[in-house]
Design an enzyme around this catalytic site. Structure first.
Site, PDB file in Angstrom:
ATOM      1  N   GLY A   1      -5.168  -5.948  10.368  1.00 11.49           N
ATOM      2  CA  GLY A   1      -4.817  -5.264   9.022  1.00 11.49           C
ATOM      3  C   GLY A   1      -5.639  -5.600   8.192  1.00 11.49           C
ATOM      4  CB  THR A   2      -3.062  -7.318   5.769  1.00 17.25           C
ATOM      5  OG1 THR A   2      -2.170  -5.735   5.373  1.00 17.25           O
ATOM      6  CG2 THR A   2      -3.088  -7.233   4.042  1.00 17.25           C
TER       7      THR A   2
ATOM      8  N   GLY B   1       1.298  -7.481  12.595  1.00 12.17           N
ATOM      9  CA  GLY B   1       1.954  -7.421  11.009  1.00 12.17           C
ATOM     10  C   GLY B   1       1.468  -9.288  10.812  1.00 12.17           C
TER      11      GLY B   1
ATOM     12  CB  CYS C   1       4.313   6.025   7.149  1.00 12.84           C
ATOM     13  SG  CYS C   1       3.461   5.488   5.444  1.00 12.84           S
TER      14      CYS C   1
ATOM     15  CG  ASN D   1      -0.183   0.753   2.595  1.00 13.52           C
ATOM     16  OD1 ASN D   1       0.057   1.551   2.539  1.00 13.52           O
ATOM     17  ND2 ASN D   1       0.593  -0.192   3.428  1.00 13.52           N
TER      18      ASN D   1
HETATM   19  C1  LIG Z   1      -3.401   0.563   3.883  1.00 16.61           C
HETATM   20  C2  LIG Z   1      -3.083   0.367   5.204  1.00 16.61           C
HETATM   21  C3  LIG Z   1      -3.331   1.348   5.376  1.00 16.61           C
HETATM   22  C4  LIG Z   1      -1.990   1.743   6.671  1.00 16.61           C
HETATM   23  N1  LIG Z   1      -2.058   3.172   7.247  1.00 16.61           N
HETATM   24  C5  LIG Z   1      -1.498   3.037   8.295  1.00 16.61           C
HETATM   25  C6  LIG Z   1      -1.329   4.748   9.153  1.00 16.61           C
HETATM   26  O1  LIG Z   1      -1.936   5.251   8.665  1.00 16.61           O
HETATM   27  N2  LIG Z   1      -0.285   4.289  10.156  1.00 16.61           N
HETATM   28  C7  LIG Z   1       0.249   3.666  10.331  1.00 16.61           C
HETATM   29  O2  LIG Z   1       0.852   3.310  11.595  1.00 16.61           O
HETATM   30  N3  LIG Z   1      -0.010   2.367  10.151  1.00 16.61           N
HETATM   31  C8  LIG Z   1      -0.657   1.929   8.742  1.00 16.61           C
HETATM   32  N4  LIG Z   1      -0.510   1.425   8.401  1.00 16.61           N
HETATM   33  C9  LIG Z   1       0.366  -0.077   8.548  1.00 16.61           C
HETATM   34  C10 LIG Z   1      -0.813  -0.927   9.767  1.00 16.61           C
HETATM   35  O3  LIG Z   1      -0.708  -0.391  11.417  1.00 16.61           O
HETATM   36  C11 LIG Z   1       0.321  -2.340  10.257  1.00 16.61           C
HETATM   37  O4  LIG Z   1       1.280  -1.596  10.953  1.00 16.61           O
HETATM   38  C12 LIG Z   1       0.725  -2.771   9.354  1.00 16.61           C
HETATM   39  O5  LIG Z   1       0.152  -3.339   8.172  1.00 16.61           O
HETATM   40  C13 LIG Z   1       0.582  -4.307   9.514  1.00 16.61           C
HETATM   41  O6  LIG Z   1      -0.126  -4.987   9.781  1.00 16.61           O
HETATM   42  P1  LIG Z   1      -1.260  -6.432   8.797  1.00 16.61           P
HETATM   43  O7  LIG Z   1      -0.213  -6.866   8.247  1.00 16.61           O
HETATM   44  O8  LIG Z   1      -1.695  -6.901   9.638  1.00 16.61           O
HETATM   45  O9  LIG Z   1      -1.858  -5.150   7.925  1.00 16.61           O
HETATM   46  C14 LIG Z   1      -1.355   0.947   7.154  1.00 16.61           C
HETATM   47  C15 LIG Z   1      -1.899   0.411   6.533  1.00 16.61           C
HETATM   48  C16 LIG Z   1      -2.353  -0.298   5.348  1.00 16.61           C
HETATM   49  C17 LIG Z   1      -2.255  -1.726   4.013  1.00 16.61           C
END
Ligand SMILES: Cc1cc2nc3c(=O)[nH]c(=O)nc-3n(C[C@H](O)[C@H](O)[C@H](O)COP(=O)(O)O)c2cc1C
Ligand SMILES: Cc1cc2nc3c(=O)[nH]c(=O)nc-3n(C[C@H](O)[C@H](O)[C@H](O)COP(=O)(O)OP(=O)(O)OC[C@H]3O[C@@H](n4cnc5c(N)ncnc54)[C@H](O)[C@@H]3O)c2cc1C
Ligand code: FES
Lengths: 313, 241
Positions: A264-265, A242, A125, A67
């Site tokens: 998240g994902t 993650g 980020c 993303n």
């Molecule tokens: C579409 C998307 C948007 C995200 N936006 C943010 C954000 O605004 N701030 C942040 O700290 N992390 C952001 N992240 C990271 C997630 O909070 C998380 O740390 C990361 O995706 C790992 O978790 P996951 O594998 O369950 O998605 C974003 C991730 C995705 C996929």
């Protein structure tokens, strides 16, 4: 260190996923097993983020998601109105924040503090609008600046402060600076990379931002290790993020040292009722694994040393 | 699924609207949408009006470029996405503007459909002949150039087993005041980023239009006060509809 408030179940969404308070309310209403919700990262001024496409989705199960949203945000004033208008019924609210420098982080923290049970500081980020420098590079990879940011935020709020780290950093050094500056816990962690995907049909990078942070199952071993190492070193409250998509993933992060688990994902493609069902299945699986023991028993148990008291909050 | 497809035909439907046909058919439910990608210009949602086509009304830079594509040009497709219509009995399909095209696949796959179509002028009434071959068609145009002179709501209510309404949000709000909530389905549009339920951008009262919709039963709208009222802009700021 201020203890984190009780969040039960110890499951939350990840920042940037679901994002807005009315979406959290819809999840609450459909019986999601999330004890807390994290807002999209709130920035110092309105920002559009990248043009579309902002995601490259997995084509096959297990592939990563990329993303490159690049931190779109409404203004802090609009966030205040939003958060005042739509309050959560039972769950806790974690407000994620970012800024361009420590002063901006401090300002946003002060404005969001009245609405937040916890402030999560986004230091990692890895995405940017072309031409910008990423937050990860400008602050999150630098222990000195990360410490300065946390110091400012610490001065701006009495609420517990979580420093959310980048896996693409010397994160133990960054975390040490953050803990010294008054952080109450760590977020392990943000997305990896960034990575790249090219469309073979057009021969072009798919993301308008060209590169994008890697999340999903591919990220899990990396952030699980970060969780493990941070717990071993600091014994502080840790939010694991993650690739959590099953109860086994959740248990692994807890054993490594996470007292809160962010999803998240795994919500990709799921309607509200399907996503709520997933959270319930994860929580039921964790409870079955616990066999009646409290969740805190699990936290950090993968370490040879008994878990320090402070992490059991 | 993402794939690149080639345009095989660009059909001019009206002075504002074109249908683009691709070299690939997409297996989808009526009401599902595709994210259509033009490198460097963006990626936006469009409903399939044909298994291998979308009907596009020019509204801004992206749709200007999309409707200017020529046979041989490539574009990216991601989908099908969202939840379409449930099986509808004896449906009245109520379409305004380009929403008429978005009802086409549903019409072809419905038994005994009837049609209520509205637009500013006759040129906006797409598929008039094709729909007439499928069932009775009633039309209202604001300038009276086809059918009755007036608004689509002037033709309502009508008797039918179920209703599918697709058009500008204000039109749908007006229709909803005279149609039964338990048997009527509405197609909601919101600005989309991820289109897979992650980012929350497309929220309508907390439901994410890309995964909980875009097709919503009227009874659901009862609990969605933002319908017809407000949507989130690209930054997340609320804007009025
Ligand atoms: C579409 C998307 C948007 C995200 N936006 C943010 C954000 O605004 N701030 C942040 O700290 N992390 C952001 N992240 C990271 C997630 O909070 C998380 O740390 C990361 O995706 C790992 O978790 P996951 O594998 O369950 O998605 C974003 C991730 C995705 C996929
Ligand atoms: C599920 C879904 C299916 C769609 N199917 C079709 C389709 O089959 N055919 C088709 O032509 N279009 C369809 N759209 C709309 C399409 O995706 C574009 O948003 C629209 O064509 C605008 O294109 P643009 O980028 O050229 O214009 P823009 O430059 O984005 O805007 C043009 C005008 O539209 C207004 N606008 C911006 N956002 C919205 C919004 N969320 N809702 C309403 N108006 C808005 C702006 O204020 C401006 O006046 C669909 C949208 C959704 C969500
Ligand atoms: S567009 Fe991202 S959740 Fe719908």
């Amino acid at each position: 260190m201020t203890a984190l408030p009780e969040i039960s179940p110890p499951l939350i969404n990840a920042s940037g996923i679901l994002s807005y308070p009315e979406v959290f309310r819809a999840f609450e209403a459909s019986g999601a097993a999330l004890g807390g919700y994290v807002t999209k990262s709130v920035g110092p001024a309105e920002k559009m983020g990248n043009e579309n496409p902002v995601v490259v989705c997995p084509e096959v199960e297990g592939q990563p998601l990329l993303n490159s949203l690049a931190l779109p945000t409404q203004s802090p004033e609009d966030w205040e109105t939003d958060l005042a208008e739509t309050r959560l019924e039972n769950a806790r609210l974690i407000v994620s924040i970012y800024g361009g420098d420590s002063a901006e982080f401090g300002e946003v923290a002060a404005r969001m503090s009245p609405f937040a049970d916890i402030i999560e500081v986004n230091l990692g980020c890895p995405n940017k609008v072309p031409g910008e420098v990423t937050l990860m590079e400008s602050i999150g990879q630098r222990p000195d600046l990360s410490g300065e940011v946390i110091g400012r935020v610490r001065g701006a709020t009495k609420k517990p402060v979580i420093a959310k780290l980048s896996p693409n950093s010397d994160y133990l050094a960054v975390a040490a600076a953050c803990m010294d500056a008054g952080a109450d816990g760590l977020g392990c962690g943000n997305t990896l990379g960034p990575g790249l995907a090219i469309d073979t049909g057009t021969g072009k990078a798919i993301l308008a931002g060209v590169t994008g942070g890697i999340s999903g199952p591919a990220l899990k071993p990396v952030n699980l290790r970060m969780t493990y190492e941070c717990y071993a070193r600091f014994g502080c409250p840790i939010i694991g993020y993650g690739g959590i998509e099953s109860w086994e993933d959740a248990v692994e992060y807890a054993l490594a040292g996470a007292c809160l688990l962010g999803i998240g994902t795994a919500f990709l493609g799921k309607s509200t009722s399907e996503a709520a069902g997933l959270t319930r299945r994860i929580w039921e699986g964790v409870q079955a694994y616990l066999g009646g023991a409290p969740f805190s028993e699990l936290v950090g148990r993968a370490h040879r040393e008994p878990a320090p008291e402070s992490a059991r909050a | 699924m993402r794939e690149s497809v080639r345009v095989i035909r660009n059909l001019v439907e009206s002075p504002w609207t074109n249908t683009l046909f691709f070299d690939r058919e997409i297996a989808c439910e009526p009401g599902q949408f595709m994210m259509v990608w033009l490198p460097r210009l963006g990626e936006k949602p469009f409903t399939l009006s044909y298994p291998n086509g979308i009907t596009v009304k020019r509204a801004g830079a992206f749709t200007d470029a999309l409707t200017a594509l020529e046979p041989g040009d490539t574009l990216g497709l991601r989908g099908p996405l969202g939840r379409g219509y449930p099986p509808l009995e004896r449906p009245a399909l109520i379409g305004g503007g380009v929403g008429i095209a978005e009802l086409r696949l549903l019409a072809l796959r419905s038994e005994s459909p009837t049609f209520i179509l509205g637009g500013r002028t006759a040129e906006e009434i797409l598929y008039f002949d094709e729909f007439q071959s499928l069932g009775p068609v009633k039309v209202a145009t604001e300038d009276g150039s086809l059918g009755e002179k007036g608004l689509i709501t002037d033709l309502l209510p009508v008797d039918a087993g179920s209703y599918a309404v697709c058009g500008p949000e204000r039109m749908m709000v007006a229709c909803r005041s005279v149609l039964p909530d338990d048997r009527t389905y509405y197609a909601i549009e919101r600005y989309m980023k991820c289109a897979v339920g992650l980012c929350g951008q497309c929220t309508c009262s907390g439901l994410r239009v890309c995964v909980d919709g875009p097709i919503f039963q009227g009874a659901k709208l009862e609990h969605m006060p933002d319908f017809g009222r407000r949507r989130r802009s690209k930054s997340g700021r609320w804007e009025k509809i």
